[in-house]
Design a protein around this motif. Structure first.
Motif, short mmCIF file in Angstrom:
data_model
loop_
_atom_site.label_atom_id
_atom_site.label_comp_id
_atom_site.label_asym_id
_atom_site.label_seq_id
_atom_site.Cartn_x
_atom_site.Cartn_y
_atom_site.Cartn_z
N HIS A 5 0.98 -1.13 0.06
CA HIS A 5 -0.03 -0.14 0.05
C HIS A 5 0.83 1.17 -0.09
CE1 HIS A 5 -2.15 3.18 2.30
NE2 HIS A 5 -3.19 2.69 1.41
N ASP A 6 1.90 1.30 0.91
CA ASP A 6 2.76 2.58 0.97
C ASP A 6 3.49 2.57 -0.25
OD1 ASP A 6 1.85 2.82 3.45
OD2 ASP A 6 3.60 1.92 4.85
N GLU A 7 3.97 1.62 -0.87
CA GLU A 7 4.91 1.42 -1.93
C GLU A 7 4.06 2.10 -3.33
OE1 GLU A 7 7.22 -1.18 -5.24
OE2 GLU A 7 6.37 -2.14 -3.59
N LYS A 41 4.97 5.63 -5.10
CA LYS A 41 5.07 5.72 -6.41
C LYS A 41 4.20 6.58 -7.42
CE LYS A 41 8.16 2.49 -7.09
NZ LYS A 41 9.61 2.59 -7.02
N ALA A 42 2.88 6.67 -6.64
CA ALA A 42 1.90 7.64 -7.26
C ALA A 42 2.52 8.85 -7.01
CB ALA A 42 0.58 7.29 -6.77
N THR A 43 3.04 9.10 -5.81
CA THR A 43 3.49 10.75 -5.62
C THR A 43 4.68 10.99 -6.45
OG1 THR A 43 2.75 10.40 -3.19
CG2 THR A 43 4.33 12.00 -3.60
N ASP A 44 5.40 9.79 -6.53
CA ASP A 44 6.43 10.41 -7.58
C ASP A 44 5.93 10.59 -9.03
OD1 ASP A 44 8.30 9.78 -5.51
OD2 ASP A 44 8.73 7.74 -6.36
N LEU A 45 5.17 9.92 -9.53
CA LEU A 45 4.43 10.18 -10.82
C LEU A 45 3.50 11.45 -10.77
CD1 LEU A 45 4.34 8.84 -13.64
CD2 LEU A 45 2.11 7.74 -13.09
N SER A 68 -7.01 10.62 -13.75
CA SER A 68 -6.88 9.22 -14.11
C SER A 68 -5.85 8.43 -13.18
CB SER A 68 -6.59 8.87 -15.55
OG SER A 68 -7.46 9.65 -16.19
N LEU A 69 -4.94 9.44 -12.81
CA LEU A 69 -4.09 8.70 -11.72
C LEU A 69 -4.39 8.58 -10.46
CD1 LEU A 69 -0.96 7.92 -10.75
CD2 LEU A 69 -0.63 10.37 -10.55
N GLU A 70 -5.12 9.54 -10.02
CA GLU A 70 -5.93 9.35 -8.63
C GLU A 70 -6.85 8.17 -8.72
OE1 GLU A 70 -7.92 13.09 -8.57
OE2 GLU A 70 -6.22 14.17 -7.73
N GLN A 71 -7.45 8.17 -10.03
CA GLN A 71 -8.53 6.97 -9.95
C GLN A 71 -7.93 5.35 -9.85
OE1 GLN A 71 -10.97 6.90 -13.67
NE2 GLN A 71 -12.56 6.53 -12.24
N SER A 72 -6.76 5.62 -10.67
CA SER A 72 -6.31 4.10 -10.73
C SER A 72 -5.66 3.84 -9.32
CB SER A 72 -4.94 4.22 -11.78
OG SER A 72 -3.96 5.04 -11.48
N VAL A 73 -5.13 4.73 -8.56
CA VAL A 73 -4.68 4.47 -7.35
C VAL A 73 -5.66 3.82 -6.44
CG1 VAL A 73 -3.55 5.43 -5.18
CG2 VAL A 73 -2.47 5.81 -7.61
N MET A 74 -6.90 4.68 -6.56
CA MET A 74 -8.03 4.45 -5.85
C MET A 74 -8.54 3.08 -5.99
SD MET A 74 -12.04 5.70 -5.88
CE MET A 74 -12.12 5.12 -7.46
#
Length: 81
Positions: A38-40, A44-48, A67-73
């Protein structure tokens, strides 16, 4: 990244197996491996997100960020289900 919640489960977290429903009335406890994954994912999303922010602001960059927010969700929902 430190886990925000380090204490004992509260009323929202089930202490036994719970039936799968669309609305998850209770959360299940995650294993240490799941917490690390989860943390990883979030790291990675924060880096992107930082890379995305190097592109000029506009409609397409807004769509990409959404889309990034949605994919992480969705992937976190799968991980924690």
């Amino acid at each position: 990244m430190a886990h925000v919640y380090e204490g004992q489960p509260d009323g929202r977290q089930a202490d036994t197996a719970i039936p799968v429903t669309r609305f998850r009335p209770k959360y299940r406890a995650l294993t240490d491996e799941e917490k690390a994954l989860h943390d990883e994912i979030k790291d990675k999303a924060t880096d992107l997100e930082a890379v995305f922010n190097k592109v000029k602001t506009g409609r397409y960059s807004s769509l990409a960020m959404t889309s990034l927010e949605q994919s992480v969700m969705w992937i976190v929902k799968e991980l924690t289900s």
